[in-house]
Design a protein around this motif. Sequence first.
Motif, mmCIF file in Angstrom:
data_model
loop_
_atom_site.group_PDB
_atom_site.id
_atom_site.type_symbol
_atom_site.label_atom_id
_atom_site.label_comp_id
_atom_site.label_asym_id
_atom_site.label_seq_id
_atom_site.Cartn_x
_atom_site.Cartn_y
_atom_site.Cartn_z
ATOM 1 N N ALA A 1 46.209 41.904 44.347
ATOM 2 C CA ALA A 1 45.696 42.332 45.637
ATOM 3 C C ALA A 1 44.850 41.313 46.584
ATOM 4 C CB ALA A 1 44.549 43.680 45.527
ATOM 5 N N GLU A 2 44.546 40.442 45.972
ATOM 6 C CA GLU A 2 43.615 39.358 46.695
ATOM 7 C C GLU A 2 44.779 38.175 47.427
ATOM 8 O OE1 GLU A 2 40.166 36.171 46.634
ATOM 9 O OE2 GLU A 2 40.668 37.320 44.952
ATOM 10 N N GLY A 3 45.675 38.060 46.378
ATOM 11 C CA GLY A 3 46.897 37.168 46.714
ATOM 12 C C GLY A 3 47.510 37.694 47.865
ATOM 13 N N TYR A 4 47.824 39.073 47.812
ATOM 14 C CA TYR A 4 48.607 39.665 48.819
ATOM 15 C C TYR A 4 47.797 39.623 50.466
ATOM 16 C CZ TYR A 4 50.794 43.510 51.660
ATOM 17 O OH TYR A 4 51.635 44.321 52.598
ATOM 18 N N ARG B 1 40.348 54.944 47.704
ATOM 19 C CA ARG B 1 40.870 53.652 46.562
ATOM 20 C C ARG B 1 42.289 53.716 46.616
ATOM 21 N NH1 ARG B 1 42.311 54.287 40.864
ATOM 22 N NH2 ARG B 1 42.467 52.354 40.038
ATOM 23 N N ILE B 2 42.940 54.884 46.186
ATOM 24 C CA ILE B 2 44.195 55.209 46.375
ATOM 25 C C ILE B 2 44.970 54.560 47.814
ATOM 26 C CG2 ILE B 2 46.144 56.400 46.135
ATOM 27 C CD1 ILE B 2 45.005 55.950 43.358
ATOM 28 N N LYS B 3 44.666 54.891 48.854
ATOM 29 C CA LYS B 3 45.132 54.383 49.957
ATOM 30 C C LYS B 3 44.969 52.945 50.068
ATOM 31 C CE LYS B 3 44.384 55.358 55.093
ATOM 32 N NZ LYS B 3 44.345 53.782 55.452
ATOM 33 N N SER B 4 44.001 52.338 49.743
ATOM 34 C CA SER B 4 43.555 50.984 49.792
ATOM 35 C C SER B 4 44.674 50.233 49.115
ATOM 36 C CB SER B 4 42.232 50.569 49.521
ATOM 37 O OG SER B 4 42.000 49.072 49.334
ATOM 38 N N ASP C 1 48.192 50.552 50.907
ATOM 39 C CA ASP C 1 48.013 49.867 52.296
ATOM 40 C C ASP C 1 48.097 48.399 52.048
ATOM 41 O OD1 ASP C 1 47.620 51.800 53.651
ATOM 42 O OD2 ASP C 1 45.798 51.924 54.218
ATOM 43 N N GLU C 2 47.640 47.866 50.632
ATOM 44 C CA GLU C 2 47.685 46.303 50.301
ATOM 45 C C GLU C 2 49.172 46.187 49.562
ATOM 46 O OE1 GLU C 2 44.421 45.940 47.828
ATOM 47 O OE2 GLU C 2 42.947 45.870 49.316
ATOM 48 N N GLY C 3 50.195 47.142 49.985
ATOM 49 C CA GLY C 3 51.714 46.906 49.275
ATOM 50 C C GLY C 3 51.846 47.097 47.982
ATOM 51 N N ARG D 1 55.688 53.546 41.088
ATOM 52 C CA ARG D 1 54.455 53.010 40.409
ATOM 53 C C ARG D 1 53.556 52.527 41.434
ATOM 54 N NH1 ARG D 1 56.984 55.528 36.888
ATOM 55 N NH2 ARG D 1 57.654 54.785 35.072
ATOM 56 N N LEU D 2 52.175 52.202 40.991
ATOM 57 C CA LEU D 2 51.199 51.900 42.197
ATOM 58 C C LEU D 2 50.504 50.762 41.310
ATOM 59 C CD1 LEU D 2 49.878 51.946 44.850
ATOM 60 C CD2 LEU D 2 48.265 53.566 43.887
ATOM 61 N N LYS D 3 50.421 49.541 41.717
ATOM 62 C CA LYS D 3 49.590 48.463 41.277
ATOM 63 C C LYS D 3 48.139 48.523 41.450
ATOM 64 C CE LYS D 3 53.180 44.929 41.697
ATOM 65 N NZ LYS D 3 53.836 43.572 42.230
ATOM 66 N N ASP D 4 47.218 48.708 40.309
ATOM 67 C CA ASP D 4 45.746 48.872 40.701
ATOM 68 C C ASP D 4 45.161 47.665 40.787
ATOM 69 O OD1 ASP D 4 45.560 47.153 38.296
ATOM 70 O OD2 ASP D 4 44.997 48.887 37.000
ATOM 71 N N GLU D 5 44.064 47.447 41.191
ATOM 72 C CA GLU D 5 43.076 46.197 41.556
ATOM 73 C C GLU D 5 43.513 44.916 40.717
ATOM 74 O OE1 GLU D 5 41.018 49.919 42.636
ATOM 75 O OE2 GLU D 5 41.983 49.282 40.900
ATOM 76 N N SER D 6 43.957 45.045 39.519
ATOM 77 C CA SER D 6 44.279 43.968 38.702
ATOM 78 C C SER D 6 45.883 43.623 38.726
ATOM 79 C CB SER D 6 43.796 44.428 37.059
ATOM 80 O OG SER D 6 44.536 45.193 36.545
ATOM 81 N N GLY D 7 46.347 44.393 39.288
ATOM 82 C CA GLY D 7 48.054 44.300 39.336
ATOM 83 C C GLY D 7 48.608 45.155 38.146
#
Length: 457
Positions: A94-97, A200-203, A206-208, A235-241
Amino acid sequence: MIEKKHILCVDPEPVKLRIPALLGRRGVKVALNAASDQASLDQALSEPGHWDLVLCEAGSFFDLALDERLDAIGDVLDASVVLIKPRDSQLSPAEGYRWGAADVVMKGDTDHLLMVCERELGNAVLRRRLRMLEQAGTASPGASPGRAESREGRREGRAVVIPTITDLSKAATQQESEPQTEFVAETTVHESGLSVEQLRIKSLIDEGGLTLEFQPIVPLEAPERARSQFEALVRLKDESGALMLPGDFLPTIAEAGWMGKIDLWIYRRALTILEELQGAGRADAMLFVNLATETLRSRALIKAIGGFTSAARISSGSIVVELHRDAFVREPEGVEQLAELLRLNRHGLLLEDPGVGDCRFLERHGGLMTHVKLNRRITRGLVEGEVEQRDLDRLVGCAHARDIQVIALAVESARLLPMLFSAGVDAIQGHFVSMPYQDLMYPAVQRIESESSFIES
């Protein structure tokens, strides 16, 4: 002749990876070029159109000011940027994105790196096509190239080919050639009043973080010309990918009223992937895509889906939309409208979750559908003795009498195969055949070592 792909490696370390040889085994021919200082990086980026992928050591992203150089280049670079981080790094995808990278890969995780490379090399091809189409569609005497986008907007263009949930709310960015998207007004997301989990889910979205995996659907018999069939699974990537399964985030999305927006994203991305697959020579490829019952309440959404389907460069009969059983009861007009639009190009409609006693249901609604899918309750019930073979035989017979193909879901045990085969089931899907993959592929059939896990789970 296979066209060679060009990968720019920023900092020497990625060059030591055996990427050309390993990708070559998968039919992807690549050439690596290294840039280890500012001068060589400037020279490489002076021809941004030459590159299909940029691999960068995470620490060098700022040390060599790659972020500033990418910002200056803007949309001219079609290549994705993938960051390679050391094992002790806490850098998240997420940070890399947010930095402008399409993904972050741990150093030494070769399998993950190869998967990401294949995916992003394909995305570069799509990005070039989309940019050429946009330029062709907007070119006019006296027009100047649009460079007024923000830094974040440009990075989103590089990192994600298909619009995110945020992009879909921006009606002004839609091309005139696309179907009208009146649904924007009724599905625009506002942050006021959202719960913590919804925010959280929206974030994450939004971060791809939205992504698709694909699970093969395999014919139970061996026809002379079997089509390559896959179901697209969101699928959805969480904060850790890590990938979250639908049950972990779709209920929150449904509660917030975003299902129509998500369904449209899934459907358009699936169409784009199918176009690429068929354009690469797999004209027989088929994709099965789920739509929520809630989506069928919007006539504008259905119209948009029909418009995107008609405009897609795919062969007839290669998209099948999956609907839950309750859609036929709760939204009959929406189902009929969607079925009519799909029939224009002989695409299909699938009924999920039929009961073994649903022959009358098929008699009533069978004219709208081309497929039915047996759920886990039926397949597991067959193994555990809770579903009778004669009931399955009757349901499959009712479907075949109306030219409806039958697919069995959740096939995770070899004990199911003779039961399904004798009933006349047309195709199977599940972990016995293959796990879902992010890449479209057709892996060899692999047996599950322990059948007891299927029964006890």
